[in-house]
Write an enzyme that holds these catalytic residues in place. Structure first.
Site, mmCIF file in Angstrom:
data_model
loop_
_atom_site.group_PDB
_atom_site.id
_atom_site.type_symbol
_atom_site.label_atom_id
_atom_site.label_comp_id
_atom_site.label_asym_id
_atom_site.label_seq_id
_atom_site.Cartn_x
_atom_site.Cartn_y
_atom_site.Cartn_z
ATOM 1 C CG LEU A 8 -1.768 -1.275 1.394
ATOM 2 C CD1 LEU A 8 -2.657 -1.156 2.624
ATOM 3 C CD2 LEU A 8 -2.601 -1.548 0.157
ATOM 4 N N GLY A 11 -0.813 6.790 -0.199
ATOM 5 C CA GLY A 11 -1.081 7.944 0.649
ATOM 6 C C GLY A 11 -0.133 9.114 0.421
ATOM 7 N NE ARG A 15 -0.262 11.772 11.103
ATOM 8 C CZ ARG A 15 -0.386 10.677 11.845
ATOM 9 N NH1 ARG A 15 -0.011 10.678 13.113
ATOM 10 N NH2 ARG A 15 -0.863 9.565 11.328
ATOM 11 C CE LYS A 22 2.812 7.456 5.185
ATOM 12 N NZ LYS A 22 1.951 7.176 6.355
ATOM 13 N N GLY A 77 -9.324 4.762 2.453
ATOM 14 C CA GLY A 77 -8.959 3.814 3.488
ATOM 15 C C GLY A 77 -8.235 2.585 2.966
ATOM 16 C CB ALA A 379 52.614 23.759 -2.857
ATOM 17 C CB ALA A 422 58.844 26.883 -9.153
#
Length: 459
Positions: A8, A11, A15, A22, A77, A379, A422
């Site tokens: 099922l 729904g 809430r 849901k 229901g 780096a 670099a």
């Protein structure tokens, strides 16, 4: 005997205060509906019917190709919802499981025990029940002096005496399939909610002198139905404890299990060490003997054996054996790190492949790059892959040394064994074995500093 199942999932879940149906709210990485479907699959139903309604298209996408769907256009229901499955199941011999799609904690083992109990006791219906310390809000199981089930009474319809009963209805049932749909035609809406209750078929069976039984869960946690965010968080906690316990049994070490968050489909090898505040999501795999330190966040990634991931994030990527990542590194989607690669602090890798034993120790961005083996990034190195409109690729060969603070502007290729000085900005291909210098020439102006106001000579 043939098994069938009705899930099922029609729904809205008012809430939950959510636009999402849901049953699609997630527990430990998958929707509640998927949890229920996996448990239901353990009874090997010949047909599974999922009843959908609110935002049916979204719900159907989740189980597409795995179940038949029927639609409940009006929410009248549980009894009405089950009747929607009549065109698919009516008249078939066997027993049918009816289960709500918002009960993610019910296990496949419990459903198999329920089926066995139902068959062994030759019941027309069997209710899955649980003993609740606080039964408020649940339907109560009313038995006679012989322990037989007489009826199920909902909270709003229960008398003062019935409200004291601790045995509650979990909303999961097994029915003789043919008798289920015959009885559903006789139920009505004469109750406080004005709905068709699936529970009313129990009274119909009793009136006909048919045998109704109840099988009680050993673990009350499995009975949890999620109707709001509070219950959703409770389900999440229970499920994560189960998941972590299973991994510990399989040889994974947890420093603080309560603060370690692992989704249900994650695979972890033996002798892995997980520190607190580690999150592993989706379908990630972690290889044996790896260490994931505090704060590490893994999403849909495959991590090799003997890796060390230190407080870093890895998404939708592969990391080979012996790799070290972090601290504070970010491996973004579409990346692959080969064996023994080191990606250090404040390094970001995106959509790139990095060859064996390559090292990017700190403060480096590698994006849309194909990097060979034994490369060293100084780096502050940046691969410039985006011109504001398009992404471009950088190709770096084996044994390349890239000096600190270098900017490599794609599309460009650095040949094997080349070296970038670099502070260089590289805009052209660098041949194999070459040294590339792309920096401005330094000029020293003798004694010019003395002309500045802050120079000691002028104080």
């Amino acid at each position: 005997m043939t098994n069938y199942a009705i899930i099922l999932a029609a729904g809205k879940g008012t809430r939950m205060k959510s636009d999402l149906p849901k049953v699609l709210h997630q527990v430990a990485g998958i929707s509640m509906l998927e949890h229920v479907f996996r448990s239901v699959s353990s009874i090997e139903p010949a047909k599974t019917v999922t009843v959908v309604g609110h935002k049916a298209d979204l719900v159907e996408q989740v189980l597409s190709g795995q179940t038949e769907f029927v639609r409940q256009t009006e929410q009248l229901g549980t009894g009405h919802a089950v009747r929607m499955a009549e065109p698919v199941l009516a008249g078939l011999p066997g027993q049918t499981l009816v289960i709500a799609g918002d009960t993610p904690l019910i296990t496949g083992d419990s459903l198999k025990h329920l089926i066995d109990f139902h068959i062994n006791h030759k019941n027309v219906a069997t209710i899955l029940t649980a003993e609740a310390d606080n039964p408020f809000g649940y339907g109560r199981i009313v038995r006679n002096q012989h322990g037989e089930v007489l009826k199920i009474v909902e909270q709003k319809d229960a008398s003062d005496f019935e409200q004291q009963i601790k045995e509650i209805n979990t909303g999961t049932y097994i029915f003789d399939n043919e008798r289920l749909f015959e009885a559903l035609k006789k139920i009505n809406t004469d109750n406080a909610q004005g709905e068709y209750y699936i529970t009313d078929v129990i009274g119909i069976f009793r009136e006909n002198g048919e045998k109704v039984g109840a099988y009680t869960l050993a673990d009350f946690d499995e009975s949890l139905g999620v109707n709001d965010r509070v219950a959703l968080a409770t389900a999440e906690g229970v499920m994560r404890r189960r998941i972590n316990q299973a991994h510990m049994v399989n040889g994974v070490s947890f420093v603080h299990p309560e603060a370690t968050y692992i989704d249900i489909d994650v695979e972890i090898g033996p002798e892995v060490q997980l520190e607190a505040n580690v999150t592993i999501k989706g379908k990630s795999k972690i290889g044996a003997q790896s260490v994931l330190t505090n704060g590490t966040y893994i999403v849909d990634a495959v991590i090799g054996e003997r890796t060390v991931i230190t407080n870093s994030m890895i998404e939708e990527s592969t990391v080979a054996d012996g790799v070290t990542v972090g601290p504070y590194a970010h491996i973004r989607p579409g990346s692959s790190l080969a064996k023994d690669v080191h990606v250090g602090n404040f390094v970001e890798v995106k959509g790139s492949s990095i060859g064996e034993n390559t090292k990017a120790g700190h403060l480096t961005y590698i994006g849309n790059a194909e990097v060979g083996a034994n490369v060293n990034f100084g780096a502050g190195t940046i691969t410039v892959n985006y011109d504001g409109q398009k992404k471009y690729k950088t190709v770096i060969g084996d044994n390349v040394f890239v000096g600190s603070n270098s900017t490599i502007i794609a599309p460009v290729e650095l040949g094997d064994n080349s070296l970038v000085g670099a502070g260089s900005t590289i805009t052209k291909d660098v041949p194999a074995d070459a040294i590339a210098l792309g920096r401005g020439r330094q000029i020293n102006k003798e004694d010019y500093a003395k002309r500045l106001p802050h120079h000691p000579a002028n104080q």
